[in-house]
Design a protein around this motif. Structure first.
Motif, PDB file in Angstrom:
ATOM      1  N   VAL A 196       0.845  -1.196   0.000  1.00 27.79           N
ATOM      2  CA  VAL A 196       0.000   0.000   0.000  1.00 27.79           C
ATOM      3  C   VAL A 196       0.879   1.243   0.000  1.00 27.79           C
ATOM      4  CG1 VAL A 196      -1.912  -1.122   1.203  1.00 27.79           C
ATOM      5  CG2 VAL A 196      -0.151   0.072   2.533  1.00 27.79           C
ATOM      6  N   GLN A 197       0.310   2.325  -0.519  1.00 30.78           N
ATOM      7  CA  GLN A 197       0.966   3.615  -0.467  1.00 30.78           C
ATOM      8  C   GLN A 197       0.337   4.503   0.602  1.00 30.78           C
ATOM      9  OE1 GLN A 197       0.859   5.177  -4.485  1.00 30.78           O
ATOM     10  NE2 GLN A 197       2.426   3.749  -5.185  1.00 30.78           N
ATOM     11  N   ARG A 198      -0.747   4.007   1.152  1.00 32.32           N
ATOM     12  CA  ARG A 198      -1.437   4.681   2.250  1.00 32.32           C
ATOM     13  C   ARG A 198      -2.190   3.609   3.019  1.00 32.32           C
ATOM     14  NH1 ARG A 198      -2.522   9.904   3.446  1.00 32.32           N
ATOM     15  NH2 ARG A 198      -4.377  10.371   4.675  1.00 32.32           N
ATOM     16  N   VAL A 199      -2.044   3.576   4.333  1.00 31.44           N
ATOM     17  CA  VAL A 199      -2.683   2.535   5.145  1.00 31.44           C
ATOM     18  C   VAL A 199      -4.176   2.814   5.249  1.00 31.44           C
ATOM     19  CG1 VAL A 199      -2.772   1.420   7.400  1.00 31.44           C
ATOM     20  CG2 VAL A 199      -0.563   2.203   6.478  1.00 31.44           C
ATOM     21  N   PRO A 200      -5.029   1.884   4.823  1.00 33.28           N
ATOM     22  CA  PRO A 200      -6.477   2.098   4.944  1.00 33.28           C
ATOM     23  C   PRO A 200      -6.900   2.255   6.404  1.00 33.28           C
ATOM     24  CG  PRO A 200      -6.012   0.333   3.388  1.00 33.28           C
ATOM     25  CD  PRO A 200      -4.720   0.648   4.087  1.00 33.28           C
ATOM     26  N   GLN A 201      -7.708   3.240   6.671  1.00 35.58           N
ATOM     27  CA  GLN A 201      -8.162   3.498   8.028  1.00 35.58           C
ATOM     28  C   GLN A 201      -8.960   2.321   8.579  1.00 35.58           C
ATOM     29  OE1 GLN A 201      -7.328   6.159   9.951  1.00 35.58           O
ATOM     30  NE2 GLN A 201      -8.371   5.095  11.622  1.00 35.58           N
ATOM     31  N   ALA A 202      -9.648   1.591   7.700  1.00 38.30           N
ATOM     32  CA  ALA A 202     -10.462   0.459   8.148  1.00 38.30           C
ATOM     33  C   ALA A 202      -9.609  -0.590   8.848  1.00 38.30           C
ATOM     34  CB  ALA A 202     -11.200  -0.164   6.961  1.00 38.30           C
ATOM     35  N   THR A 219       6.169   3.434  -2.187  1.00 40.23           N
ATOM     36  CA  THR A 219       5.854   4.794  -2.600  1.00 40.23           C
ATOM     37  C   THR A 219       5.892   4.805  -4.118  1.00 40.23           C
ATOM     38  OG1 THR A 219       8.178   5.493  -2.629  1.00 40.23           O
ATOM     39  CG2 THR A 219       6.971   5.754  -0.548  1.00 40.23           C
ATOM     40  N   PRO A 220       5.358   5.845  -4.761  1.00 43.80           N
ATOM     41  CA  PRO A 220       5.479   5.892  -6.220  1.00 43.80           C
ATOM     42  C   PRO A 220       6.935   5.881  -6.685  1.00 43.80           C
ATOM     43  CG  PRO A 220       3.818   7.447  -5.465  1.00 43.80           C
ATOM     44  CD  PRO A 220       4.508   6.934  -4.243  1.00 43.80           C
ATOM     45  N   ARG A 254      -3.963   1.550  -7.334  1.00 45.46           N
ATOM     46  CA  ARG A 254      -3.212   1.678  -8.578  1.00 45.46           C
ATOM     47  C   ARG A 254      -3.557   2.966  -9.314  1.00 45.46           C
ATOM     48  NH1 ARG A 254      -4.728  -3.918 -11.533  1.00 45.46           N
ATOM     49  NH2 ARG A 254      -3.629  -5.419 -10.191  1.00 45.46           N
ATOM     50  N   ARG A 255      -2.576   3.434 -10.113  1.00 45.48           N
ATOM     51  CA  ARG A 255      -2.826   4.510 -11.072  1.00 45.48           C
ATOM     52  C   ARG A 255      -2.197   4.100 -12.401  1.00 45.48           C
ATOM     53  NH1 ARG A 255      -4.864   9.246  -9.344  1.00 45.48           N
ATOM     54  NH2 ARG A 255      -4.714   9.780  -7.136  1.00 45.48           N
ATOM     55  N   ASP A 256      -2.975   4.121 -13.449  1.00 41.24           N
ATOM     56  CA  ASP A 256      -2.460   3.795 -14.782  1.00 41.24           C
ATOM     57  C   ASP A 256      -2.055   5.094 -15.456  1.00 41.24           C
ATOM     58  OD1 ASP A 256      -1.796   2.621 -17.164  1.00 41.24           O
ATOM     59  OD2 ASP A 256      -3.862   2.511 -17.892  1.00 41.24           O
ATOM     60  N   GLY A 298       6.871  11.768  -1.478  1.00 43.23           N
ATOM     61  CA  GLY A 298       5.422  11.549  -1.458  1.00 43.23           C
ATOM     62  C   GLY A 298       4.831  11.105  -2.772  1.00 43.23           C
ATOM     63  N   ASP A 299       4.405  12.049  -3.602  1.00 43.67           N
ATOM     64  CA  ASP A 299       3.632  11.696  -4.793  1.00 43.67           C
ATOM     65  C   ASP A 299       4.442  11.758  -6.085  1.00 43.67           C
ATOM     66  OD1 ASP A 299       3.938  14.447  -4.786  1.00 43.67           O
ATOM     67  OD2 ASP A 299       1.940  14.866  -5.608  1.00 43.67           O
ATOM     68  N   LEU A 300       5.763  11.653  -5.987  1.00 39.35           N
ATOM     69  CA  LEU A 300       6.588  11.706  -7.197  1.00 39.35           C
ATOM     70  C   LEU A 300       7.038  10.306  -7.618  1.00 39.35           C
ATOM     71  CD1 LEU A 300       8.891  14.815  -6.677  1.00 39.35           C
ATOM     72  CD2 LEU A 300       6.496  14.678  -7.365  1.00 39.35           C
ATOM     73  N   TRP A 301       7.103  10.080  -8.925  1.00 42.78           N
ATOM     74  CA  TRP A 301       7.597   8.838  -9.490  1.00 42.78           C
ATOM     75  C   TRP A 301       8.548   9.172 -10.638  1.00 42.78           C
ATOM     76  CZ3 TRP A 301       5.991   7.349 -14.602  1.00 42.78           C
ATOM     77  CH2 TRP A 301       5.003   8.171 -15.162  1.00 42.78           C
TER      78      TRP A 301
END
Length: 408
Positions: A196-202, A219-220, A254-256, A298-301
């Motif tokens: 995961v790139q962010r832990v689900p709160q659930a 991370t990305p 995922r992000r395509d 963070g959000d860089l790939w």
């Protein structure tokens, strides 16, 4: 004197345990050894698998045509790809993307150790895959204490069939694992077999106070690492990273995103500058370096482009945001001992300047590796910290994925 006879399966299993023990630094614990004996790995693999060669390209291996190769893979300490492209095999092998696999046994047992289980504990596994992990957990804890969630209906049914065939019947749920599974909550442990790139709160809210969440991380910027969180009495959770094997990213995160389809457009007019920071220092360096930079950025790939068919450019490093609103390119002209590199940047953010700042931060803080970092999750958000989760030690890098985002 008659020597004891050992079947090929027994010999292969003994050899695999030796390799796993070497990886762990000690013998596999008796309870996990007996679980693996009762649930042989080969019984959980499909007849058609995909294996990586020396060039890292995937090749199909069918049990009927190559039984020895198939069996050797089952008892080797390597991950085995069990599905491509979410079950839709591509016509062109170059488009093959692994979407499910059986993890390397050494990582399986490493994660089981990190769970620190005790009799009577209840476990939620996110990502049933072949069902192998769920079988090991069921052998140790009993079927009634194990729930495994799988988002792919075909894989969920296969896992259920594999488990039944080996004598296990944990709850196998077909659903979105990022939402956990409320009907059986709370759990003493939540374990993910996807990154995961962010832990689900659930996962936090469905874990008992003092319980633990164990998940592969990425991370990305780079894939790899494990995160073990302990849940507090205030709805928060905190824990440290360790450097371990890479896993496939959770499907709902995922992000395509592709550079020349979604990011770099013909009408972009980038700003030109230069840099003394060698692009290989940040994007082709050790895992520890890239792990730290990934947390900070963070959000860089990034993506390498060799021989980009641009005059005077031998290699180009692309950096972009996961949202696709900004990008940067760093060019190398092929000259040895280059002192400065040409930089192109477009969008509201100057990404290469962010990379330079992250690299300076890493140097100034003693070049920290994964073990010096941790993560804290609260109902209001989550952030990374260095060394200790104390005031002033954390930083809220831009998240790669917002809690409300959904990606198919």
């Amino acid at each position: 004197m008659t020597l004891p006879q050992h079947s090929p399966e027994q010999a292969a299993f003994a050899g695999l345990l030796r390799v796993v023990s070497d990886f762990l630094g000690h013998d596999v614990a008796p309870e996990w050894r007996s679980a693996a004996e009762a649930a042989p790995r080969h019984r959980f693999l499909p007849d058609r698998i995909w294996l990586s060669g020396d060039d890292e390209a995937l090749t199909a291996c069918d049990r009927g045509r190559e039984p020895e190769r198939w069996f050797a893979a089952a008892y080797s300490d390597v991950p085995v790809v069990t599905q491509l492209n979410d079950g839709k095999e591509p016509e062109d092998s170059s488009d093959a993307v692994p979407s499910s696999s059986a993890s390397a046994p050494s990582i399986v047992f490493r994660m089981l150790e990190l769970l620190d289980l005790a009799p009577g504990m209840r476990v939620l596994e996110v990502g049933a895959g072949t069902g192998f992990n769920a079988a090991l957990l069921s052998h140790r804890l009993g079927d009634v204490n194990v729930t495994t969630v799988e988002i792919d209906p075909v894989l969920a049914e296969q896992a259920r069939a594999n488990l039944k065939a080996t004598g296990y019947a944990p709850a196998v749920v077909c659903g979105d694992g990022s939402l956990g599974w409320t009907p059986e909550a709370p759990y003493d442990r939540v374990m993910a077999t996807c990154s995961v790139q962010r832990v689900p709160q659930a996962w936090i809210s469905q874990t008992r106070q003092g319980g633990a969440v164990l998940t592969p991380w990425e991370t990305p910027w780079i894939c790899g690492g494990l995160l073990r969180l302990t849940v507090g009495d205030d709805g928060s959770a905190s824990g440290r990273f360790t450097a371990d094997s890479a896993f496939m990213l959770m499907r709902t995160q995922r992000r395509d995103l592709r550079l020349f389809r979604d990011v770099v457009m013909d009408d972009h007019v980038p700003a030109e500058s230069t840099t003394a920071l060698d692009p290989w220092t940040v994007a082709d360096s050790s895992f520890g370096t890239q792990f730290a930079l990934g947390l900070r950025l963070g959000d860089l790939w990034y993506a390498w482009h060799h021989d980009p068919d641009v005059e005077g450019v031998e290699t180009r490093l692309w950096v972009a945001t996961t949202g696709g609103d900004s990008w940067a390119a760093v060019d190398w002209d092929g000259t040895r001992d280059t002192a400065r590199y040409t930089v192109w940047q477009h969008g509201p953010r100057r990404l290469w300047e962010e990379v330079e700042a992250a690299h300076r931060w890493w140097l100034e803080n003693g070049r920290p590796g994964p073990e010096r970092f941790g993560l804290t999750v609260t109902p209001d958000g989550q952030w990374v910290w260095l060394d200790e989760p104390r005031a002033g030690s954390g930083f809220a890098a831009r998240p790669a994925l917002q809690e409300t985002d959904r990606c198919d």
